[in-house]
Write an enzyme that holds these catalytic residues in place. Sequence first.
Site, PDB file in Angstrom:
ATOM      1  N   LYS A 227      43.096  33.429  56.011  1.00  0.00           N
ATOM      2  CA  LYS A 227      43.619  34.730  55.687  1.00  0.00           C
ATOM      3  C   LYS A 227      43.758  35.970  56.814  1.00  0.00           C
ATOM      4  CE  LYS A 227      43.069  33.948  50.750  1.00  0.00           C
ATOM      5  NZ  LYS A 227      44.458  33.387  50.211  1.00  0.00           N
TER       6      LYS A 227
ATOM      7  N   ASP B 167      35.031  40.423  46.144  1.00  0.00           N
ATOM      8  CA  ASP B 167      35.826  39.572  46.733  1.00  0.00           C
ATOM      9  C   ASP B 167      36.697  40.114  47.653  1.00  0.00           C
ATOM     10  OD1 ASP B 167      38.435  37.444  45.062  1.00  0.00           O
ATOM     11  OD2 ASP B 167      38.198  38.218  47.001  1.00  0.00           O
TER      12      ASP B 167
ATOM     13  N   GLN C 196      41.498  39.522  50.300  1.00  0.00           N
ATOM     14  CA  GLN C 196      42.696  40.542  51.030  1.00  0.00           C
ATOM     15  C   GLN C 196      42.244  41.717  51.524  1.00  0.00           C
ATOM     16  OE1 GLN C 196      45.328  38.995  50.711  1.00  0.00           O
ATOM     17  NE2 GLN C 196      45.276  37.240  49.462  1.00  0.00           N
TER      18      GLN C 196
ATOM     19  N   CYS D  27      47.250  32.727  40.860  1.00  0.00           N
ATOM     20  CA  CYS D  27      45.817  32.672  40.496  1.00  0.00           C
ATOM     21  C   CYS D  27      45.113  33.866  39.857  1.00  0.00           C
ATOM     22  CB  CYS D  27      44.751  32.087  41.541  1.00  0.00           C
ATOM     23  SG  CYS D  27      45.365  30.930  42.628  1.00  0.00           S
TER      24      CYS D  27
ATOM     25  N   HIS E 150      40.964  37.183  40.685  1.00  0.00           N
ATOM     26  CA  HIS E 150      41.361  35.845  41.174  1.00  0.00           C
ATOM     27  C   HIS E 150      40.586  35.044  40.440  1.00  0.00           C
ATOM     28  CE1 HIS E 150      42.207  32.327  43.632  1.00  0.00           C
ATOM     29  NE2 HIS E 150      43.116  33.055  44.243  1.00  0.00           N
TER      30      HIS E 150
HETATM   31  C1  LIG Z   1      42.012  38.086  45.934  1.00  0.00           C
HETATM   32  C2  LIG Z   1      41.572  36.569  46.047  1.00  0.00           C
HETATM   33  N1  LIG Z   1      40.205  36.056  45.930  1.00  0.00           N
HETATM   34  C3  LIG Z   1      40.039  34.573  46.421  1.00  0.00           C
HETATM   35  C4  LIG Z   1      41.041  33.796  46.916  1.00  0.00           C
HETATM   36  C5  LIG Z   1      40.719  32.417  47.089  1.00  0.00           C
HETATM   37  O1  LIG Z   1      40.808  32.325  48.646  1.00  0.00           O
HETATM   38  P1  LIG Z   1      40.612  30.675  49.068  1.00  0.00           P
HETATM   39  O2  LIG Z   1      41.837  29.951  48.639  1.00  0.00           O
HETATM   40  O3  LIG Z   1      40.415  30.996  50.436  1.00  0.00           O
HETATM   41  O4  LIG Z   1      39.364  30.156  48.692  1.00  0.00           O
HETATM   42  C6  LIG Z   1      42.248  34.398  47.257  1.00  0.00           C
HETATM   43  C7  LIG Z   1      43.270  33.520  47.692  1.00  0.00           C
HETATM   44  N2  LIG Z   1      44.795  33.911  47.577  1.00  0.00           N
HETATM   45  C8  LIG Z   1      45.542  32.939  46.765  1.00  0.00           C
HETATM   46  C9  LIG Z   1      45.887  31.793  47.738  1.00  0.00           C
HETATM   47  O5  LIG Z   1      47.446  31.439  47.750  1.00  0.00           O
HETATM   48  N3  LIG Z   1      47.941  32.728  47.306  1.00  0.00           N
HETATM   49  C10 LIG Z   1      46.953  33.668  46.912  1.00  0.00           C
HETATM   50  O6  LIG Z   1      47.094  34.589  46.490  1.00  0.00           O
HETATM   51  C11 LIG Z   1      42.656  35.814  46.765  1.00  0.00           C
HETATM   52  O7  LIG Z   1      43.643  35.942  47.093  1.00  0.00           O
END
Ligand SMILES: Cc1ncc(COP(=O)(O)O)c(CN[C@@H]2CONC2=O)c1O
Length: 409
Positions: free
Chosen positions: A227, A201, A204, A367, A124
């Site tokens: 989440k 990380d 998820q 992302c 991400h």
């Molecule tokens: C694997 C992963 N890492 C880091 C983040 C960042 O998390 P925060 O936004 O809480 O800092 C997300 C958020 N997932 C994104 C947010 O919206 N859609 C997504 O898949 C993520 O899915």
Amino acid sequence: ADAIDVGAIREEFPILQREFDGQQVVYLDNAATTQTPDPVVDAMSDYYRESNANVHRGIHHLSQEASEAYEAAHDRVAEFINADGREEVIFTKNTTEGENLLAYSWGLAELSPEDTVVLTEMEHHASLVTWQQIAKRTGASVEYIRVDETGRLDMDHAAELIDDDTAIVSAVHVSNTLGTVNPVSELTDLAHEHDALSFIDGAQAVPNRPVDVKEIDADFYAFSGHKMAGPTGIGVLYGKRDLLEDLNPYLYGGGMIRKVTFEDSTWGELPWKFEPGTPPIAEAVGLHAAVDWLEDIGMDRIETHEEELAAYAYDRLEAEEDVEIYGPEGGPDRGGLVSFNLEGVHAHDLTSIMNDHTIAVRAGDHCTQPLHDKLGVPASTRASFYVYNTREEIDKLVAALDDARQLFA
Ligand SMILES: Cc1ncc(COP(=O)(O)O)c(CN[C@@H]2CONC2=O)c1O
């Protein structure tokens, strides 16, 4: 373990009763953020109504109560991920801030041109962009573990890349685009064989399955409250205590110091050293309630529920000959989400059609732009599941594909 009672769970989410154009919402965007059950909302409202005060143990009853609630939330999260106490649990704003905390407080101080940061191609942006930019500032290089044609990490390539030049391995536990569940213990072992750090990380993963940071042996691990049925505005960076003791903070202010003179300052105890200023107190109370609520259901049962929904969605979509799915087939290698494209229909158009049916899915690059470049598509549509979703909701998603075909294909 017996299946979770989705009907009873849905009772705790009034938002799931909402209708748009006379159709009940079908919320399948949980990888972006999950919904918030009444007990979590009530815990935060009760805090504001009855115990609100600033923390750091002010000498009055309300501050004592607020401080105890804030500290108890750290203890509860530590227990939830099997950390060694509150000293290893730093509250941040979200996963992104946790990754930046590590990159600024450790990366900027420790990385040099001889070092390599090993990432994966499915990272991400919260970690990929962060490490990419810190590497540029320190002269370190960045390498990416390949994702193979099944959407899994190429572990032979990982073993090649991770060597004595590697300073840190930063990997996503469960991909928010592919759904791939990565072998984070194996990656951590490879990092440690070469005296490199391991950052995982877990945005998820922690909400969706049992996570034991000691079993993984990660040096650092980050995730977000919003989440995991908790509030926005709070996340967690777990770190091994001895490593956190040696780290200098990169955000300064009140609450994180021991002694301040006009000349210099010394730092307070863990975890407060990394929590400057007024923290997200009500959010910590909400996160505590979310952990209690999730554990009441059982993380094993949540993992099974999501794996079954993802496998069902995978099979239903796989049966549509004009649908391309990204990531592994349903099963233990896929977490609770499926990203796909419908031939001849842009993801944004498909997602808009889904919205006409009050089905909430997400279109875009999630992302993970470099990963989409590698997949050769500008965007994908992602359905992601949680404890309150059902097979019937997946059937509605699949049925809506026909509208898109008629309109766009
Ligand atoms: C694997 C992963 N890492 C880091 C983040 C960042 O998390 P925060 O936004 O809480 O800092 C997300 C958020 N997932 C994104 C947010 O919206 N859609 C997504 O898949 C993520 O899915």
